[in-house]
Design an enzyme around this catalytic site. Structure first.
Site, PDB file in Angstrom:
ATOM      1  N   LEU A 100       0.625  -1.250   0.012  1.00 62.53           N
ATOM      2  CA  LEU A 100      -0.091  -0.001   0.109  1.00 62.53           C
ATOM      3  C   LEU A 100       0.995   1.310  -0.089  1.00 62.53           C
ATOM      4  O   LEU A 100       1.665   0.935   1.018  1.00 62.53           O
ATOM      5  CB  LEU A 100      -0.535   0.056   1.275  1.00 62.53           C
ATOM      6  CG  LEU A 100      -1.932  -1.114   1.158  1.00 62.53           C
ATOM      7  CD1 LEU A 100      -2.551  -1.131   2.814  1.00 62.53           C
ATOM      8  CD2 LEU A 100      -3.191  -1.312   0.241  1.00 62.53           C
ATOM      9  N   ASP A 101       0.455   2.173  -1.040  1.00 63.75           N
ATOM     10  CA  ASP A 101       1.092   3.644  -0.389  1.00 63.75           C
ATOM     11  C   ASP A 101       1.136   4.219   0.778  1.00 63.75           C
ATOM     12  O   ASP A 101       0.245   3.228   1.983  1.00 63.75           O
ATOM     13  CB  ASP A 101       1.006   4.642  -1.210  1.00 63.75           C
ATOM     14  CG  ASP A 101       0.098   4.290  -2.916  1.00 63.75           C
ATOM     15  OD1 ASP A 101       1.156   3.542  -4.006  1.00 63.75           O
ATOM     16  OD2 ASP A 101      -0.461   5.170  -3.135  1.00 63.75           O
ATOM     17  N   LYS A 102       2.097   5.008   1.527  1.00 59.39           N
ATOM     18  CA  LYS A 102       2.515   5.234   2.645  1.00 59.39           C
ATOM     19  C   LYS A 102       1.369   5.565   2.981  1.00 59.39           C
ATOM     20  O   LYS A 102       0.859   5.514   4.492  1.00 59.39           O
ATOM     21  CB  LYS A 102       3.387   6.290   2.579  1.00 59.39           C
ATOM     22  CG  LYS A 102       4.252   6.875   4.058  1.00 59.39           C
ATOM     23  CD  LYS A 102       5.379   7.563   3.577  1.00 59.39           C
ATOM     24  CE  LYS A 102       4.768   9.122   3.519  1.00 59.39           C
ATOM     25  NZ  LYS A 102       4.049   9.863   4.338  1.00 59.39           N
TER      26      LYS A 102
END
Length: 298
Positions: free
Chosen positions: A137-139
């Protein structure tokens, strides 16, 4: 061999007679994995006796595969960071990643990653594994991350990814009043030539399909709540697709969202469904969105 990941099968009547090499091939253990086992500290056993792949098997034989020890990546350090674990067995770990935590360390954020937290957890529990994320997942995206505890488990789940048999559900807050109750966005996505990070809808991009349903509209802040399912897994797919139809995510300034209500994109991976490759069990996990999103959606 006690501290190695091991898998055990009992040969069934309909599977015998068979050479161990062919038997393991049916169990999806690749030639590369067998080479790794042979030369890097693993072993093969039949009825507790160490053997080679040329061993002939009979019905009732117990086959045990001991995988080589795994080495932690030199670029990853273990850090004492709490984990919210929703599922765990000897093969997999599923955690709820908070927003603002990168999945793996980067040049821009070398500390505080999910990988570092998982490596510390493994260290404390005496689990001889390195970090194998099945999905990332993106940050600034929160939610469920599926992690394999050994290479073979990761390989099997990668095949499920390719076959699209792992199902994931997301919830997002997007600017404006989404008029359609349901919509499928089928628009190819590629890199923005003016950016090393940003993606965009472009005719020569990779096929990308997103399905969403509107579940609420919050008039006080003028945003819609949508649930999304992906048929493809392109980088920033949900963010790009929702922006492309005029409804960027709250807090997603990279794709046209405003930062007033949230200081990160309002995106949460709330559901994961997969078939456990070793037990055949259907695993379904769901987790509520985090506090910053809940506080807006009341």
């Amino acid at each position: 061999m006690d501290n190695l990941f091991t898998i055990t099968w009992v040969v069934q009547d309909e599977e015998a007679p068979v050479l161990l090499r062919e038997y393991l091939k049916e169990k999806q253990i690749s030639k590369a994995a067998l080479t790794d086992i042979k030369f890097h500290g693993g072993a093969l056993f039949v009825n507790k006796e160490e053997v080679t792949v040329r061993k002939s098997l009979s019905a009732g034989d117990e086959v045990q595969v001991c995988f080589p020890p795994e080495q932690k990546s030199e670029s990853m350090d273990a850090e004492d960071i709490p984990l919210e674990i929703l599922f765990e067995d000897e093969h997999f770990l599923v955690v709820n990643k908070p927003p603002r935590m990168p999945t793996i360390p980067s040049l821009y954020q070398p500390k505080g990653s999910l990988a570092a937290a998982v490596l510390f957890y493994y260290q404390e529990k005496g689990i001889p594994a390195t970090f194998h994320a099945v999905n990332r997942l993106d940050k600034d995206t929160s939610g469920l991350v599926l992690i394999a505890k050994h290479r073979f488990a990761h390989s099997l789940m990668s095949k499920q990814q390719i076959n699209k048999s792992i199902k994931r559900g997301y919830i997002a807050f997007v600017h404006g009043h989404v008029e359609k109750a349901e919509l499928t966005i089928n628009s190819p996505i590629g890199r923005n030539p003016d950016s090393i990070i940003e993606r965009m809808v472009r005719d020569d991009g990779q096929p990308s399909i997103t399905h969403f349903k509107k579940i609420d509209y919050c008039s006080a802040y003028d945003f819609s709540v949508v649930r999304l399912k992906l048929e493809t897994g392109r980088t920033h797919q949900i963010r790009v697709h929702m922006s492309s139809i005029g409804h960027p995510l709250l807090g997603d300034d990279l794709y046209g969202g405003k930062m007033g209500l949230l200081d990160r994109q309002a995106l949460h991976s709330e559901e994961t469904i997969f078939t456990h490759p070793f037990t055949g069990e259907k695993i379904k996990l769901k987790v509520d969105c985090p506090k910053d999103m809940k506080d807006l959606w009341k």
